[in-house]
Design a protein around this motif. Sequence first.
Motif, PDB file in Angstrom:
ATOM      1  N   SER A  38     -10.978   8.049 -11.051  1.00 54.90           N
ATOM      2  CA  SER A  38      -9.742   8.273 -10.311  1.00 54.90           C
ATOM      3  C   SER A  38      -9.752   7.509  -8.989  1.00 54.90           C
ATOM      4  CB  SER A  38      -9.554   9.770 -10.066  1.00 54.90           C
ATOM      5  OG  SER A  38      -8.365  10.008  -9.374  1.00 54.90           O
ATOM      6  N   HIS A  39     -10.874   7.562  -8.282  1.00 64.88           N
ATOM      7  CA  HIS A  39     -10.986   6.811  -7.030  1.00 64.88           C
ATOM      8  C   HIS A  39     -10.961   5.301  -7.281  1.00 64.88           C
ATOM      9  CE1 HIS A  39     -12.503  10.702  -5.490  1.00 64.88           C
ATOM     10  NE2 HIS A  39     -11.799  10.322  -4.442  1.00 64.88           N
ATOM     11  N   ASN A  40     -11.685   4.859  -8.292  1.00 65.96           N
ATOM     12  CA  ASN A  40     -11.702   3.433  -8.628  1.00 65.96           C
ATOM     13  C   ASN A  40     -10.325   2.954  -9.081  1.00 65.96           C
ATOM     14  OD1 ASN A  40     -14.435   3.282  -8.010  1.00 65.96           O
ATOM     15  ND2 ASN A  40     -15.074   3.622 -10.121  1.00 65.96           N
ATOM     16  N   LEU A  41      -9.595   3.835  -9.754  1.00 62.09           N
ATOM     17  CA  LEU A  41      -8.242   3.502 -10.200  1.00 62.09           C
ATOM     18  C   LEU A  41      -7.362   3.179  -9.001  1.00 62.09           C
ATOM     19  CD1 LEU A  41      -6.140   3.319 -12.498  1.00 62.09           C
ATOM     20  CD2 LEU A  41      -5.771   5.788 -12.191  1.00 62.09           C
ATOM     21  N   GLN A  42      -7.464   3.966  -7.956  1.00 62.35           N
ATOM     22  CA  GLN A  42      -6.675   3.707  -6.749  1.00 62.35           C
ATOM     23  C   GLN A  42      -7.000   2.333  -6.170  1.00 62.35           C
ATOM     24  OE1 GLN A  42      -4.153   5.130  -5.270  1.00 62.35           O
ATOM     25  NE2 GLN A  42      -4.061   6.853  -6.666  1.00 62.35           N
ATOM     26  N   GLY A  43      -8.275   1.962  -6.188  1.00 62.96           N
ATOM     27  CA  GLY A  43      -8.673   0.640  -5.701  1.00 62.96           C
ATOM     28  C   GLY A  43      -8.105  -0.479  -6.547  1.00 62.96           C
ATOM     29  N   SER A  44      -8.148  -0.300  -7.867  1.00 58.58           N
ATOM     30  CA  SER A  44      -7.598  -1.320  -8.764  1.00 58.58           C
ATOM     31  C   SER A  44      -6.098  -1.470  -8.580  1.00 58.58           C
ATOM     32  CB  SER A  44      -7.894  -0.968 -10.224  1.00 58.58           C
ATOM     33  OG  SER A  44      -9.253  -1.148 -10.506  1.00 58.58           O
ATOM     34  N   ILE A  45      -5.428  -0.344  -8.406  1.00 58.43           N
ATOM     35  CA  ILE A  45      -3.982  -0.387  -8.201  1.00 58.43           C
ATOM     36  C   ILE A  45      -3.671  -1.079  -6.876  1.00 58.43           C
ATOM     37  CG2 ILE A  45      -1.933   1.021  -7.766  1.00 58.43           C
ATOM     38  CD1 ILE A  45      -3.133   3.078  -9.770  1.00 58.43           C
ATOM     39  N   ALA A  46      -4.407  -0.712  -5.817  1.00 65.06           N
ATOM     40  CA  ALA A  46      -4.160  -1.292  -4.493  1.00 65.06           C
ATOM     41  C   ALA A  46      -4.365  -2.799  -4.490  1.00 65.06           C
ATOM     42  CB  ALA A  46      -5.063  -0.639  -3.452  1.00 65.06           C
ATOM     43  N   SER A  47      -5.340  -3.266  -5.276  1.00 61.68           N
ATOM     44  CA  SER A  47      -5.590  -4.711  -5.336  1.00 61.68           C
ATOM     45  C   SER A  47      -4.747  -5.399  -6.408  1.00 61.68           C
ATOM     46  CB  SER A  47      -7.074  -4.984  -5.571  1.00 61.68           C
ATOM     47  OG  SER A  47      -7.479  -4.512  -6.835  1.00 61.68           O
ATOM     48  N   LYS A  48      -3.853  -4.634  -7.025  1.00 65.71           N
ATOM     49  CA  LYS A  48      -2.946  -5.148  -8.055  1.00 65.71           C
ATOM     50  C   LYS A  48      -3.699  -5.817  -9.217  1.00 65.71           C
ATOM     51  CE  LYS A  48       0.895  -5.716  -4.800  1.00 65.71           C
ATOM     52  NZ  LYS A  48       1.241  -4.333  -4.801  1.00 65.71           N
ATOM     53  N   ASP A  49      -4.823  -5.194  -9.581  1.00 62.61           N
ATOM     54  CA  ASP A  49      -5.650  -5.644 -10.696  1.00 62.61           C
ATOM     55  C   ASP A  49      -5.165  -4.930 -11.958  1.00 62.61           C
ATOM     56  OD1 ASP A  49      -7.620  -6.228 -12.560  1.00 62.61           O
ATOM     57  OD2 ASP A  49      -9.245  -5.285 -11.428  1.00 62.61           O
ATOM     58  N   ALA A  50      -4.261  -5.581 -12.668  1.00 62.38           N
ATOM     59  CA  ALA A  50      -3.650  -4.952 -13.850  1.00 62.38           C
ATOM     60  C   ALA A  50      -4.702  -4.620 -14.910  1.00 62.38           C
ATOM     61  CB  ALA A  50      -2.568  -5.853 -14.433  1.00 62.38           C
ATOM     62  N   ALA A  51      -5.594  -5.555 -15.207  1.00 55.47           N
ATOM     63  CA  ALA A  51      -6.597  -5.321 -16.253  1.00 55.47           C
ATOM     64  C   ALA A  51      -7.514  -4.165 -15.876  1.00 55.47           C
ATOM     65  CB  ALA A  51      -7.407  -6.590 -16.502  1.00 55.47           C
ATOM     66  N   GLY A  52      -7.968  -4.144 -14.621  1.00 59.74           N
ATOM     67  CA  GLY A  52      -8.831  -3.054 -14.165  1.00 59.74           C
ATOM     68  C   GLY A  52      -8.108  -1.720 -14.164  1.00 59.74           C
ATOM     69  N   THR A  53      -6.858  -1.730 -13.740  1.00 57.77           N
ATOM     70  CA  THR A  53      -6.058  -0.506 -13.717  1.00 57.77           C
ATOM     71  C   THR A  53      -5.872   0.027 -15.129  1.00 57.77           C
ATOM     72  OG1 THR A  53      -4.903  -1.174 -11.705  1.00 57.77           O
ATOM     73  CG2 THR A  53      -3.791   0.441 -13.114  1.00 57.77           C
ATOM     74  N   ILE A  54      -5.543  -0.849 -16.046  1.00 54.21           N
ATOM     75  CA  ILE A  54      -5.319  -0.437 -17.438  1.00 54.21           C
ATOM     76  C   ILE A  54      -6.594   0.135 -18.036  1.00 54.21           C
ATOM     77  CG2 ILE A  54      -4.835  -1.318 -19.765  1.00 54.21           C
ATOM     78  CD1 ILE A  54      -2.828  -3.278 -18.306  1.00 54.21           C
ATOM     79  N   LYS A  55      -7.718  -0.528 -17.811  1.00 56.05           N
ATOM     80  CA  LYS A  55      -8.996  -0.036 -18.353  1.00 56.05           C
ATOM     81  C   LYS A  55      -9.322   1.339 -17.794  1.00 56.05           C
ATOM     82  CE  LYS A  55     -13.961  -0.746 -18.570  1.00 56.05           C
ATOM     83  NZ  LYS A  55     -14.138   0.698 -18.584  1.00 56.05           N
ATOM     84  N   LEU A  56      -9.236   1.489 -16.485  1.00 56.32           N
ATOM     85  CA  LEU A  56      -9.575   2.772 -15.873  1.00 56.32           C
ATOM     86  C   LEU A  56      -8.609   3.884 -16.300  1.00 56.32           C
ATOM     87  CD1 LEU A  56     -10.586   1.515 -12.335  1.00 56.32           C
ATOM     88  CD2 LEU A  56     -12.077   2.733 -13.946  1.00 56.32           C
ATOM     89  N   ALA A  57      -7.333   3.562 -16.385  1.00 53.00           N
ATOM     90  CA  ALA A  57      -6.359   4.568 -16.821  1.00 53.00           C
ATOM     91  C   ALA A  57      -6.637   4.999 -18.261  1.00 53.00           C
ATOM     92  CB  ALA A  57      -4.943   4.028 -16.679  1.00 53.00           C
TER      93      ALA A  57
END
Length: 128
Positions: A38-57
């Motif tokens: 959940s914390h890492n997801l916020q970081g991925s979203i903030a950096s607009k990392d779509a691939a990272g956000t999708i993986k973490l979600a």
Amino acid sequence: MQQKYKLLGLTLLLVSGLVFAEAEFDFEELMEAIDNNSHNLQGSIASKDAAGTIKLAKDIQGEFKLVEGFFAKRGSAQDAVDDAKKYEDMAAEIVKLAEGSNFDAASNKAIEISKACDTACHDTYKPL
């Protein structure tokens, strides 16, 4: 008679495998994984990392599926089952939002998961 012993041995082997698999499931580790993701997801979203956000979600979605199963099996915790399902669905929404590069909405949804999770099961079911 020998067939009965073979059948009994096979049955014991299968049952012990199921018991061992259940013992391998550590609910506290799962909760830590959800918290970290959940914390890492916020970081991925903030950096607009779509691939990272999708993986973490998707990881979070799968983790809440395990939580749902845990509480369903436990019984008398339908609210926790329902909440876990709601968070699975919210994680799926984050995937769709990230795929569409809608990071503001994805962030809001991720924050909503974090806040709701803390005030739902944690207040009622922690410590287990």
